[in-house]
Design a protein around this motif. Structure first.
Motif, mmCIF file in Angstrom:
data_model
loop_
_atom_site.group_PDB
_atom_site.id
_atom_site.type_symbol
_atom_site.label_atom_id
_atom_site.label_comp_id
_atom_site.label_asym_id
_atom_site.label_seq_id
_atom_site.Cartn_x
_atom_site.Cartn_y
_atom_site.Cartn_z
ATOM 1 N N ALA A 146 0.823 -1.216 0.000
ATOM 2 C CA ALA A 146 0.000 0.000 0.000
ATOM 3 C C ALA A 146 0.854 1.262 0.000
ATOM 4 C CB ALA A 146 -0.931 0.001 1.219
ATOM 5 N N HIS A 147 2.088 1.148 0.521
ATOM 6 C CA HIS A 147 2.966 2.317 0.608
ATOM 7 C C HIS A 147 4.179 2.208 -0.308
ATOM 8 C CE1 HIS A 147 0.755 4.157 3.902
ATOM 9 N NE2 HIS A 147 0.732 2.988 4.516
ATOM 10 N N GLY A 148 4.196 1.231 -1.192
ATOM 11 C CA GLY A 148 5.295 1.108 -2.148
ATOM 12 C C GLY A 148 6.607 0.687 -1.535
ATOM 13 N N ALA A 149 6.563 -0.022 -0.396
ATOM 14 C CA ALA A 149 7.784 -0.453 0.284
ATOM 15 C C ALA A 149 8.159 -1.875 -0.123
ATOM 16 C CB ALA A 149 7.609 -0.388 1.794
ATOM 17 N N LEU A 150 9.451 -2.152 -0.127
ATOM 18 C CA LEU A 150 9.940 -3.498 -0.360
ATOM 19 C C LEU A 150 9.766 -4.348 0.888
ATOM 20 C CD1 LEU A 150 13.288 -2.631 -2.188
ATOM 21 C CD2 LEU A 150 11.218 -3.576 -3.253
ATOM 22 N N VAL A 151 9.704 -5.667 0.683
ATOM 23 C CA VAL A 151 9.534 -6.614 1.791
ATOM 24 C C VAL A 151 10.696 -7.593 1.774
ATOM 25 C CG1 VAL A 151 8.091 -8.412 2.795
ATOM 26 C CG2 VAL A 151 7.027 -6.423 1.699
ATOM 27 N N ALA A 152 11.466 -7.644 2.874
ATOM 28 C CA ALA A 152 12.593 -8.564 3.026
ATOM 29 C C ALA A 152 12.341 -9.473 4.214
ATOM 30 C CB ALA A 152 13.903 -7.800 3.213
ATOM 31 N N VAL A 153 12.314 -10.762 3.971
ATOM 32 C CA VAL A 153 11.938 -11.738 4.992
ATOM 33 C C VAL A 153 13.100 -12.677 5.281
ATOM 34 C CG1 VAL A 153 10.312 -13.571 5.607
ATOM 35 C CG2 VAL A 153 9.544 -11.653 4.189
ATOM 36 N N ASP A 154 13.385 -12.870 6.549
ATOM 37 C CA ASP A 154 14.270 -13.951 6.985
ATOM 38 C C ASP A 154 13.358 -15.100 7.405
ATOM 39 O OD1 ASP A 154 15.932 -15.747 8.246
ATOM 40 O OD2 ASP A 154 16.957 -14.265 9.497
ATOM 41 N N ALA A 155 13.340 -16.162 6.604
ATOM 42 C CA ALA A 155 12.462 -17.300 6.884
ATOM 43 C C ALA A 155 13.238 -18.500 7.414
ATOM 44 C CB ALA A 155 11.685 -17.685 5.631
ATOM 45 N N THR A 156 14.397 -18.260 7.989
ATOM 46 C CA THR A 156 15.240 -19.350 8.478
ATOM 47 C C THR A 156 14.522 -20.211 9.502
ATOM 48 O OG1 THR A 156 17.251 -18.082 8.060
ATOM 49 C CG2 THR A 156 17.422 -19.896 9.619
ATOM 50 N N GLN A 157 13.757 -19.589 10.403
ATOM 51 C CA GLN A 157 13.080 -20.344 11.459
ATOM 52 C C GLN A 157 11.693 -20.818 11.034
ATOM 53 O OE1 GLN A 157 14.617 -21.438 13.874
ATOM 54 N NE2 GLN A 157 16.130 -20.012 14.665
ATOM 55 N N ALA A 158 11.342 -20.611 9.770
ATOM 56 C CA ALA A 158 10.034 -21.032 9.267
ATOM 57 C C ALA A 158 10.145 -22.090 8.182
ATOM 58 C CB ALA A 158 9.281 -19.823 8.723
ATOM 59 N N CYS A 159 11.063 -21.888 7.262
ATOM 60 C CA CYS A 159 11.141 -22.746 6.081
ATOM 61 C C CYS A 159 11.528 -24.170 6.486
ATOM 62 C CB CYS A 159 12.155 -22.177 5.091
ATOM 63 S SG CYS A 159 12.077 -22.962 3.475
ATOM 64 N N GLY A 160 10.691 -25.110 6.126
ATOM 65 C CA GLY A 160 10.900 -26.505 6.497
ATOM 66 C C GLY A 160 9.798 -27.043 7.362
ATOM 67 N N TRP A 161 9.066 -26.139 8.052
ATOM 68 C CA TRP A 161 7.919 -26.610 8.824
ATOM 69 C C TRP A 161 6.677 -25.738 8.616
ATOM 70 C CZ3 TRP A 161 5.089 -23.895 12.401
ATOM 71 C CH2 TRP A 161 5.653 -22.744 12.935
ATOM 72 N N LEU A 162 6.842 -24.497 8.203
ATOM 73 C CA LEU A 162 5.701 -23.594 8.041
ATOM 74 C C LEU A 162 5.467 -23.322 6.549
ATOM 75 C CD1 LEU A 162 3.606 -21.735 9.467
ATOM 76 C CD2 LEU A 162 5.302 -19.895 9.249
ATOM 77 N N PRO A 163 4.347 -23.742 5.993
ATOM 78 C CA PRO A 163 4.077 -23.434 4.574
ATOM 79 C C PRO A 163 3.894 -21.930 4.373
ATOM 80 C CG PRO A 163 2.620 -25.187 5.392
ATOM 81 C CD PRO A 163 3.284 -24.563 6.587
ATOM 82 N N PHE A 164 4.510 -21.382 3.332
ATOM 83 C CA PHE A 164 4.324 -19.980 2.987
ATOM 84 C C PHE A 164 4.725 -19.777 1.537
ATOM 85 C CE2 PHE A 164 8.757 -20.193 4.061
ATOM 86 C CZ PHE A 164 9.394 -19.233 3.277
ATOM 87 N N ASP A 165 4.246 -18.680 0.968
ATOM 88 C CA ASP A 165 4.524 -18.343 -0.428
ATOM 89 C C ASP A 165 5.596 -17.268 -0.467
ATOM 90 O OD1 ASP A 165 4.561 -17.617 -3.067
ATOM 91 O OD2 ASP A 165 2.489 -16.905 -3.155
ATOM 92 N N ALA A 166 6.812 -17.659 -0.799
ATOM 93 C CA ALA A 166 7.914 -16.695 -0.826
ATOM 94 C C ALA A 166 7.690 -15.623 -1.875
ATOM 95 C CB ALA A 166 9.233 -17.411 -1.088
ATOM 96 N N GLY A 167 6.981 -15.941 -2.946
ATOM 97 C CA GLY A 167 6.802 -15.008 -4.037
ATOM 98 C C GLY A 167 6.004 -13.770 -3.688
ATOM 99 N N ARG A 168 5.411 -13.719 -2.512
ATOM 100 C CA ARG A 168 4.668 -12.539 -2.098
ATOM 101 C C ARG A 168 5.597 -11.436 -1.602
ATOM 102 N NH1 ARG A 168 0.320 -12.980 1.774
ATOM 103 N NH2 ARG A 168 -0.324 -11.115 0.645
ATOM 104 N N ALA A 169 6.820 -11.812 -1.237
ATOM 105 C CA ALA A 169 7.809 -10.838 -0.775
ATOM 106 C C ALA A 169 8.728 -10.455 -1.938
ATOM 107 C CB ALA A 169 8.617 -11.409 0.380
ATOM 108 N N ASP A 170 9.631 -9.520 -1.691
ATOM 109 C CA ASP A 170 10.635 -9.151 -2.692
ATOM 110 C C ASP A 170 11.913 -9.945 -2.511
ATOM 111 O OD1 ASP A 170 9.289 -6.767 -4.049
ATOM 112 O OD2 ASP A 170 9.157 -6.230 -1.928
ATOM 113 N N VAL A 171 12.230 -10.270 -1.278
ATOM 114 C CA VAL A 171 13.402 -11.090 -0.985
ATOM 115 C C VAL A 171 13.095 -11.946 0.235
ATOM 116 C CG1 VAL A 171 14.439 -9.165 0.313
ATOM 117 C CG2 VAL A 171 15.860 -11.079 -0.373
#
Length: 345
Positions: free
Chosen positions: A162-187
């Motif tokens: 909504a504000h034109g900001a980039l999204v950077a996610v550290d998914a180290t503690q999620a990836c492997g047990w929590l399903p999520f769509d990485a493509g929704r973020a920028d990195v």
């Protein structure tokens, strides 16, 4: 692969409740690594087979998080993977980060201070409301390592867009047990040695194509080339057209161990892993008289908890002054009950 069949592929000593620090390899990963080390010891083979493991791991990771493999770069650590993104921020940019964020997703932004980049820290629960028209990038962990809190991924992404900001996610503690769509973020950066159960020295980054075009691959070497096999010597610069231009040369044996672990996760399916892990975490919470949660990482504040667990042979961690327990595929109900006996017995 059915979950019950897969669970036989680990041989942990009882009491390992610390995957949030490092994961344990399944048998196929351990065996592949031992075979590669044996070959290396005597010079039995060339390196190309080891190198192929990197591409297998890249493809498996991409499948786990729902993005094309061409949009995934590989490296060794989360901070190294985020560094080009931080360097590409314009002078004077503003980054919004939770105030208790693991430093791999904090220091890369802070070191840009000499260029006028401002890092504004806010309570994790207030991250959505803190994103405004002056925000250039919001950085956060999908699951916080300190206590296992799952971020409001949908809400944060919506506010950033909504504000034109980039999204950077550290998914180290999620990836492997929590399903999520990485493509929704920028990195999305992920260290591979925790819930992905690979050796330390493996990391992945999803990079949205629009963002990738803004990044300068300062660490580029032969492996970042369009065809690494023909890029050992001399100019001109001939980088890959996709995310591989951000690759660093892989530490072979780490990737040999990583690929089978990721492929096994893909066979099991992350939803099944989540169900297993969270059920064990909630068994632990119920035994302590606490309400159930939605995370595979929990923290407890029990008097002398750390000493009690250590005496019982339970390996957990202490984060933010509390005992942190984390539950993954090789954790059993017996492990949970052993920990409960130590804490309340």
């Amino acid at each position: 692969m059915e979950l019950e069949q897969a669970l036989k592929l680990w041989q942990p000593e009882p009491g390992w409740l610390n995957t949030a620090t490092y994961g344990l390899p399944p048998e196929p990963a351990w065996a592949a690594l031992q075979e590669a080390l044996a070959d290396w010891r005597v010079g039995r083979t060339s390196w190309e087979g080891w190198g192929e493991s990197t591409e297998r791991a890249r493809a498996a990771f991409a499948g786990l998080v729902g993005v094309p493999a061409a949009d995934v770069a590989v490296g060794s650590t989360v901070s190294q993977m985020l560094a080009p993104v931080a360097a590409a921020l314009p002078p004077g940019a503003t980054v919004v980060v939770p105030e208790v964020e693991f430093t791999s997703n904090l220091f890369p932004w802070l070191v840009q201070a000499e260029r006028g980049v401002e890092v504004r820290t806010v309570p994790a629960g207030g991250l959505v409301d803190a994103i405004d028209a002056g925000t250039d990038l919001v950085a956060f962990s999908l699951v916080q390592s300190a206590d296992g809190t799952i971020a409001d991924y949908d809400g944060i992404v919506a506010a950033a867009r909504a504000h034109g900001a980039l999204v950077a996610v550290d998914a180290t503690q999620a990836c492997g047990w929590l399903p999520f769509d990485a493509g929704r973020a920028d990195v999305v950066a992920v260290g591979g040695y925790k819930w992905l159960m690979g050796p330390r020295g493996t990391a992945f980054t999803y990079l949205a194509p629009a963002l990738r075009e803004r990044l300068r691959p300062d660490a580029a070497g032969w492996y970042a080339a369009g065809d690494p096999r023909t890029s050992h010597y001399g100019p001109p610069l001939r980088l890959a057209d996709d995310a591989r231009r951000l690759d660093i040369s892989p530490a072979w044996f780490s990737w040999v161990g990583a690929a089978p672990a990721l492929e096994l996760l893909a066979e099991i399916g992350v939803p099944a892993v989540r169900e297993h892990d969270v059920a064990l975490a909630n068994r632990f919470l119920a035994g302590l008289g606490q309400p159930p949660g939605d995370s595979a990482i929990v923290t407890v504040d029990v008097p002398d908890a750390r000493d009690r667990l250590e005496r019982a042979g339970i390996r957990a961690a202490v984060r933010a002054g509390r005992v942190r327990a984390s539950f993954h595929l090789y954790t059993s109900q017996a492990d949970v009950d052993l920990a409960l006996d130590a804490l309340i017995g």
